[in-house]
Design a protein around this motif. Structure first.
Motif, PDB file in Angstrom:
ATOM      1  N   LEU A   7       0.829  -1.194   0.000  1.00 13.10           N
ATOM      2  CA  LEU A   7       0.000   0.000   0.000  1.00 13.10           C
ATOM      3  C   LEU A   7       0.872   1.255   0.000  1.00 13.10           C
ATOM      4  CD1 LEU A   7      -2.721  -0.977   2.640  1.00 13.10           C
ATOM      5  CD2 LEU A   7      -2.881  -1.083   0.154  1.00 13.10           C
ATOM      6  N   GLU A   8       0.403   2.263  -0.711  1.00 20.52           N
ATOM      7  CA  GLU A   8       1.084   3.550  -0.755  1.00 20.52           C
ATOM      8  C   GLU A   8       0.993   4.218   0.613  1.00 20.52           C
ATOM      9  OE1 GLU A   8       0.640   7.775  -3.184  1.00 20.52           O
ATOM     10  OE2 GLU A   8      -1.024   6.357  -3.143  1.00 20.52           O
ATOM     11  N   ARG A   9       2.058   4.891   1.023  1.00 15.29           N
ATOM     12  CA  ARG A   9       2.031   5.645   2.274  1.00 15.29           C
ATOM     13  C   ARG A   9       1.810   7.116   1.952  1.00 15.29           C
ATOM     14  NH1 ARG A   9       7.084   4.493   6.043  1.00 15.29           N
ATOM     15  NH2 ARG A   9       8.122   5.497   4.303  1.00 15.29           N
ATOM     16  N   ILE A  10       0.920   7.745   2.702  1.00 12.13           N
ATOM     17  CA  ILE A  10       0.633   9.164   2.542  1.00 12.13           C
ATOM     18  C   ILE A  10       0.809   9.828   3.905  1.00 12.13           C
ATOM     19  CG2 ILE A  10      -1.127  10.881   1.983  1.00 12.13           C
ATOM     20  CD1 ILE A  10      -2.383   8.818   0.132  1.00 12.13           C
ATOM     21  N   PHE A  11       1.452  10.972   3.888  1.00  6.14           N
ATOM     22  CA  PHE A  11       1.689  11.725   5.114  1.00  6.14           C
ATOM     23  C   PHE A  11       0.929  13.041   5.010  1.00  6.14           C
ATOM     24  CE2 PHE A  11       5.142   8.824   4.404  1.00  6.14           C
ATOM     25  CZ  PHE A  11       5.315   8.241   5.637  1.00  6.14           C
ATOM     26  N   ILE A  12       0.155  13.352   6.037  1.00  2.31           N
ATOM     27  CA  ILE A  12      -0.721  14.527   6.012  1.00  2.31           C
ATOM     28  C   ILE A  12      -0.433  15.390   7.236  1.00  2.31           C
ATOM     29  CG2 ILE A  12      -3.130  15.312   6.072  1.00  2.31           C
ATOM     30  CD1 ILE A  12      -3.879  12.552   4.891  1.00  2.31           C
ATOM     31  N   SER A  26      10.774   7.939   0.492  1.00  2.00           N
ATOM     32  CA  SER A  26      11.431   6.646   0.311  1.00  2.00           C
ATOM     33  C   SER A  26      10.683   5.599   1.126  1.00  2.00           C
ATOM     34  CB  SER A  26      12.884   6.698   0.767  1.00  2.00           C
ATOM     35  OG  SER A  26      13.460   5.412   0.731  1.00  2.00           O
ATOM     36  N   PRO A  27      10.288   4.496   0.500  1.00  2.00           N
ATOM     37  CA  PRO A  27       9.591   3.446   1.254  1.00  2.00           C
ATOM     38  C   PRO A  27      10.435   2.850   2.387  1.00  2.00           C
ATOM     39  CG  PRO A  27       9.369   3.083  -1.106  1.00  2.00           C
ATOM     40  CD  PRO A  27      10.368   4.191  -0.919  1.00  2.00           C
ATOM     41  N   ALA A  59      -4.541   3.161   0.946  1.00  2.00           N
ATOM     42  CA  ALA A  59      -3.291   3.832   1.281  1.00  2.00           C
ATOM     43  C   ALA A  59      -3.131   3.831   2.797  1.00  2.00           C
ATOM     44  CB  ALA A  59      -3.289   5.264   0.758  1.00  2.00           C
ATOM     45  N   VAL A  60      -1.896   3.833   3.228  1.00  2.00           N
ATOM     46  CA  VAL A  60      -1.582   3.906   4.648  1.00  2.00           C
ATOM     47  C   VAL A  60      -1.329   5.381   4.958  1.00  2.00           C
ATOM     48  CG1 VAL A  60      -0.013   3.167   6.466  1.00  2.00           C
ATOM     49  CG2 VAL A  60      -0.565   1.610   4.606  1.00  2.00           C
ATOM     50  N   GLN A  61      -2.161   5.948   5.825  1.00  2.00           N
ATOM     51  CA  GLN A  61      -2.069   7.376   6.106  1.00  2.00           C
ATOM     52  C   GLN A  61      -1.514   7.625   7.502  1.00  2.00           C
ATOM     53  OE1 GLN A  61      -5.885   9.171   5.499  1.00  2.00           O
ATOM     54  NE2 GLN A  61      -5.847   8.837   3.294  1.00  2.00           N
ATOM     55  N   TYR A  62      -0.548   8.529   7.548  1.00  2.00           N
ATOM     56  CA  TYR A  62       0.015   9.004   8.809  1.00  2.00           C
ATOM     57  C   TYR A  62      -0.295  10.490   8.900  1.00  2.00           C
ATOM     58  CZ  TYR A  62       2.878   4.756   8.918  1.00  2.00           C
ATOM     59  OH  TYR A  62       3.307   3.455   8.944  1.00  2.00           O
TER      60      TYR A  62
END
Length: 72
Positions: A7-12, A26-27, A59-62
């Protein structure tokens, strides 16, 4: 047959009532390393904490939550 995908990581983070989405540099970076990476561009992140991860829309959201300007 099952297929495994990453899963794509997204940072908010929220700045002036606007949510800003940051791409994953970078993963291989940990969420803390991503926070430090973006703190050079967004100084408000130097005092931020990390919430998550939450899986949403494949997506994995942080969330980076800044402690500046909050009371109580």
């Amino acid at each position: 047959m099952l297929t495994a995908t990453t899963l794509e990581r997204i940072f908010i983070f929220r700045d002036k009532e606007v949510d800003i989405k940051l791409a994953d540099p970078s993963p291989s970076f940990s969420p803390e390393a991503v926070l430090n990476f973006y703190a050079h561009t967004y100084p408000i992140l130097t005092t931020a904490s990390i919430e998550g991860p939450v899986i949403n829309d494949d997506a994995v959201q942080y969330k980076f939550v800044s402690q500046i300007g909050t009371k109580g």
